[in-house]
Design a protein around this motif. Structure first.
Motif, PDB file in Angstrom:
ATOM      1  N   UNK A  32       0.829  -1.202   0.000  1.00  0.00           N
ATOM      2  CA  UNK A  32       0.000   0.000   0.000  1.00  0.00           C
ATOM      3  C   UNK A  32       0.866   1.256   0.000  1.00  0.00           C
ATOM      4  N   UNK A  33       0.395   2.267  -0.719  1.00  0.00           N
ATOM      5  CA  UNK A  33       1.057   3.566  -0.700  1.00  0.00           C
ATOM      6  C   UNK A  33       0.609   4.344   0.535  1.00  0.00           C
ATOM      7  N   UNK A  34       1.194   5.505   0.755  1.00  0.00           N
ATOM      8  CA  UNK A  34       0.871   6.300   1.932  1.00  0.00           C
ATOM      9  C   UNK A  34      -0.588   6.740   1.961  1.00  0.00           C
ATOM     10  N   UNK A  35      -1.193   6.884   0.771  1.00  0.00           N
ATOM     11  CA  UNK A  35      -2.593   7.316   0.718  1.00  0.00           C
ATOM     12  C   UNK A  35      -3.580   6.161   0.850  1.00  0.00           C
ATOM     13  N   UNK A  91      -8.448  -4.741  -6.444  1.00  0.00           N
ATOM     14  CA  UNK A  91      -9.490  -4.582  -7.459  1.00  0.00           C
ATOM     15  C   UNK A  91     -10.474  -3.480  -7.076  1.00  0.00           C
ATOM     16  N   UNK A  92     -10.870  -3.439  -5.803  1.00  0.00           N
ATOM     17  CA  UNK A  92     -11.792  -2.392  -5.360  1.00  0.00           C
ATOM     18  C   UNK A  92     -11.160  -1.011  -5.522  1.00  0.00           C
ATOM     19  N   UNK A  93      -9.887  -0.914  -5.187  1.00  0.00           N
ATOM     20  CA  UNK A  93      -9.178   0.350  -5.365  1.00  0.00           C
ATOM     21  C   UNK A  93      -9.098   0.710  -6.853  1.00  0.00           C
ATOM     22  N   UNK A  94      -8.861  -0.286  -7.704  1.00  0.00           N
ATOM     23  CA  UNK A  94      -8.773  -0.033  -9.132  1.00  0.00           C
ATOM     24  C   UNK A  94     -10.076   0.461  -9.716  1.00  0.00           C
ATOM     25  N   UNK A  95     -11.206  -0.085  -9.234  1.00  0.00           N
ATOM     26  CA  UNK A  95     -12.516   0.373  -9.704  1.00  0.00           C
ATOM     27  C   UNK A  95     -12.729   1.833  -9.339  1.00  0.00           C
ATOM     28  N   UNK A  96     -12.336   2.208  -8.118  1.00  0.00           N
ATOM     29  CA  UNK A  96     -12.492   3.609  -7.708  1.00  0.00           C
ATOM     30  C   UNK A  96     -11.606   4.526  -8.532  1.00  0.00           C
ATOM     31  N   UNK A  97     -10.416   4.073  -8.896  1.00  0.00           N
ATOM     32  CA  UNK A  97      -9.531   4.877  -9.733  1.00  0.00           C
ATOM     33  C   UNK A  97     -10.109   5.049 -11.129  1.00  0.00           C
ATOM     34  N   UNK A  98     -10.723   3.981 -11.646  1.00  0.00           N
ATOM     35  CA  UNK A  98     -11.305   4.046 -12.984  1.00  0.00           C
ATOM     36  C   UNK A  98     -12.497   4.975 -13.069  1.00  0.00           C
ATOM     37  N   UNK A 107      -2.734   1.599  -4.054  1.00  0.00           N
ATOM     38  CA  UNK A 107      -1.688   0.694  -4.511  1.00  0.00           C
ATOM     39  C   UNK A 107      -0.948   1.238  -5.726  1.00  0.00           C
ATOM     40  N   UNK A 108      -1.038   2.556  -5.941  1.00  0.00           N
ATOM     41  CA  UNK A 108      -0.448   3.149  -7.136  1.00  0.00           C
ATOM     42  C   UNK A 108       1.070   2.958  -7.137  1.00  0.00           C
ATOM     43  N   UNK A 109       1.611   2.572  -8.316  1.00  0.00           N
ATOM     44  CA  UNK A 109       3.054   2.437  -8.464  1.00  0.00           C
ATOM     45  C   UNK A 109       3.615   1.116  -7.985  1.00  0.00           C
ATOM     46  N   UNK A 110       2.733   0.184  -7.605  1.00  0.00           N
ATOM     47  CA  UNK A 110       3.213  -1.116  -7.146  1.00  0.00           C
ATOM     48  C   UNK A 110       2.562  -2.216  -7.986  1.00  0.00           C
ATOM     49  N   UNK A 111       2.756  -3.456  -7.588  1.00  0.00           N
ATOM     50  CA  UNK A 111       2.255  -4.605  -8.336  1.00  0.00           C
ATOM     51  C   UNK A 111       0.733  -4.664  -8.251  1.00  0.00           C
ATOM     52  N   UNK A 112       0.041  -4.818  -9.412  1.00  0.00           N
ATOM     53  CA  UNK A 112      -1.420  -4.767  -9.458  1.00  0.00           C
ATOM     54  C   UNK A 112      -2.055  -5.987 -10.113  1.00  0.00           C
ATOM     55  N   UNK A 113      -1.276  -6.989 -10.470  1.00  0.00           N
ATOM     56  CA  UNK A 113      -1.798  -8.152 -11.189  1.00  0.00           C
ATOM     57  C   UNK A 113      -2.221  -9.247 -10.206  1.00  0.00           C
TER      58      UNK A 113
END
Length: 450
Positions: A72-75, A262-269, A78-84
C-alpha cells in the motif's frame, strides 16, 4: 500469394489503398529514428526506464522474501506497485530471479516481442497468406516502429505478451473455421449440421482466458467465447489449473488482498479524466468527452450498453462470422474498459490483420483498416501536437479546448476498427435487411456474408 504482393497488385484499381499502406509503412519504419531524435533533443520523450517491470520485479522479490505481494502507498492505495493477480508473478519470476534488473527487463521485452511477432506470423499463415523471409523481417521492423509497442517496451509492460496471446488465439480461431468447403468464414459442418470438433477452438478459448487472467481489464475480448461453446469450454478448462497454481504458490491471503486491489482499481477508474493538456504518452481517455453527470453515470451507461450490444452480436452471429466477432470484441476493449492506456492498442494488431484480410477477400474497404492503425500509431504524439503545439502557433485554435478529448487520434482509429467489425457482424446476422451496411465495392453479386 503473400499479403504484400496482393496489396501491390491492386495499385491501379485501388490507388488509395496502396497510398495509405505506403504512408503507414513509411511512418512505422521511420518512427524508431524519430523516437531516438526526440529522446536526444526533448524532455517529454521518455527513455527505456522499465518502470512497470520494476513493479513486477518488486513483487517477485517480496514473494521470495516471504512478504506480501501487494504494498500500500501512503494514501492507502496501490499506485506504483504490483497490481496483477498473484499467479502472474510466476510469469516474471525467471526474468527477475535469474538476471540483473535491466538485463531481466530487456530479456522480458525481447521474449514477449518475439512472441507477438511469431503470433502475428501464425495468424497470417492461418489466413492462407505466405510470408517470405524478407517479409518476416519487415514485419519485425514494423512492429518495432509501432508507437504503442515501443511505449510498452519503454515501460516494461505486458502488452506485447498479451498481443501475442491474442494473435495465437485468432490463429486458432481461423484454423478452426477451415473445412473441406474452403473459405475462412464458412465453417466445416458434419452431416448433422454440428461444427467439426477441433482442438483449435479449445486453444483459442484457453489463450483468451489466460489474457483475461493476467489482466482483468482485457475482459471484453472474451466476446467471441459467447459465439462458440467449444471456445467457451476451452476458456473454462484453462481456469482451474491457473487457480490451483495461484493458491499453491501464494496462498489464500494474497488473493484476499488482491480483492482490495481490485476495489481500489474500480475507484480509480471512476475518477475524472486528466486534462489532455497535462499530456503523458500513455494517455487515452476514449469516453471522457461524454457529458459528466454523476447521477446518470453517462460513461458507465455507455460501457454497459455497448458491452451488451457486443455480447448480443456475438450470440446472434452465424459461425461464418467468427473472424469479425473476434475482431469486434478485441477492438472494443480499449473503448469499454474503465481504465485504459495507449499501449493497449498493441492488442488491436491481430484485429487489424483479421479485418484487412476480410476486406481484401470481399473487395470491401481495407483502406479503413490501415487508416485506423495509422491513427493508433499517431495517437500519443498526435494528441500532444494538437493540444500543445498547435494552440501556441495558432492561438485561435484554443477555442476548441472543450473538444480536445474528441481530437484523440487513437479514439478515431479505435472507432474505425470497432465500427467496421460491427458492420460486418451485423451484415452476417439475420437482422432486418433494412439495416444500412457498408456492402462491398464489387458489383459482381452478393458475398458469402450477404
Amino acid at each position: 500469394m503473400s499479403l504484400l504482393r496482393r496489396l501491390w497488385a491492386r495499385r491501379r484499381e485501388r490507388p488509395a489503398l496502396v497510398a495509405v499502406a505506403a504512408l503507414l509503412m513509411a511512418s512505422l519504419l521511420a518512427y524508431p529514428v524519430v523516437d531516438w531524435w526526440l529522446r536526444a533533443t526533448t524532455e517529454f520523450a521518455s527513455d527505456f526506464r522499465f518502470g512497470d517491470f520494476g513493479a513486477y520485479a518488486g513483487a517477485v522479490d517480496r514473494w521470495q522474501a516471504g512478504e506480501s505481494l501487494y504494498r500500500r502507498a501512503d494514501d492507502g492505495g496501490f499506485w506504483g506497485t504490483y497490481l496483477y493477480p498473484p499467479v502472474v508473478v510466476l510469469l516474471f519470476w525467471p526474468f527477475e530471479a535469474l538476471l540483473a534488473f535491466r538485463d531481466g527487463a530487456m530479456v522480458w521485452l525481447l521474449a514477449s516481442g518475439v512472441f507477438l511477432w511469431a503470433g502475428l506470423q501464425a495468424l497470417v499463415g492461418a489466413l492462407g497468406y505466405d510470408l517470405r523471409w524478407f517479409e518476416r523481417l519487415g514485419l519485425a521492423a514494423l512492429l518495432a516502429g509501432f508507437h504503442p509497442a515501443l511505449l510498452t517496451a519503454k515501460l516494461g509492460q505486458t502488452a506485447l505478451f498479451m498481443g501475442g496471446l491474442l494473435s495465437f488465439a485468432a490463429a486458432g480461431l481461423v484454423r478452426d473455421g477451415r473445412g473441406p468447403a474452403g473459405g475462412s468464414e464458412a465453417g466445416a459442418r458434419d452431416a448433422d449440421g454440428a461444427l467439426r470438433d477441433s482442438p483449435w477452438a479449445l486453444l483459442a478459448g484457453a489463450a483468451t482466458a489466460v489474457v483475461g487472467v493476467v489482466k482483468f481489464a482485457y475482459a471484453p475480448i472474451g466476446a467471441h467465447l459467447l459465439h462458440d461453446r467449444r471456445r467457451l469450454v476451452g476458456a473454462l478448462l484453462a481456469v482451474p489449473p491457473v487457480v490451483w497454481l495461484s493458491i499453491r504458490f501464494f496462498g489464500v491471503e494474497a488473493h484476499l488482498t488482491y480483492l482490495d486491489v481490485l476495489r481500489w482499481g474500480v475507484s480509480q477508474g471512476s475518477d475524472g479524466a486528466r486534462p489532455p493538456t497535462l499530456w503523458l504518452a500513455p494517455y487515452y481517455k476514449p469516453l471522457a468527452w461524454l457529458p459528466a453527470n454523476a447521477a446518470l453515470g453517462t460513461a458507465q451507461a455507455f460501457r454497459a450498453t455497448a458491452s451488451l450490444a457486443v455480447a448480443a452480436l456475438a450470440v446472434l452471429a452465424p459461425p461464418r462470422a467468427r473472424r469479425t466477432v473476434f475482431a469486434l470484441g478485441v477492438a472494443a476493449f480499449p473503448l469499454l474498459t474503465p481504465q485504459t492506456y495507449t499501449y493497449y492498442f498493441v492488442a488491436l494488431l491481430p484485429v487489424a490483420v483479421l479485418l484487412l484480410a476480410e476486406e481484401l477477400d470481399r473487395d470491401g474497404y481495407p483502406e479503413l483498416v490501415l487508416l485506423g492503425v495509422l491513427c493508433l500509431h499517431l495517437h500519443a504524439y498526435g494528441l500532444r501536437f494538437l493540444v500543445l503545439t498547435v494552440p501556441n502557433a495558432v492561438p485561435a485554435f484554443e477555442a476548441l479546448r472543450p473538444a480536445y478529448l474528441l481530437l484523440q487520434p487513437g479514439l478515431w482509429g479505435n472507432a474505425l476498427l470497432v465500427g467496421l467489425a460491427a458492420v460486418r457482424v451485423v451484415e452476417a446476422t439475420d437482422l432486418p435487411a433494412a439495416l444500412p451496411t457498408l456492402g462491398d465495392r464489387s458489383t459482381t453479386g452478393a458475398t458469402e456474408s450477404d
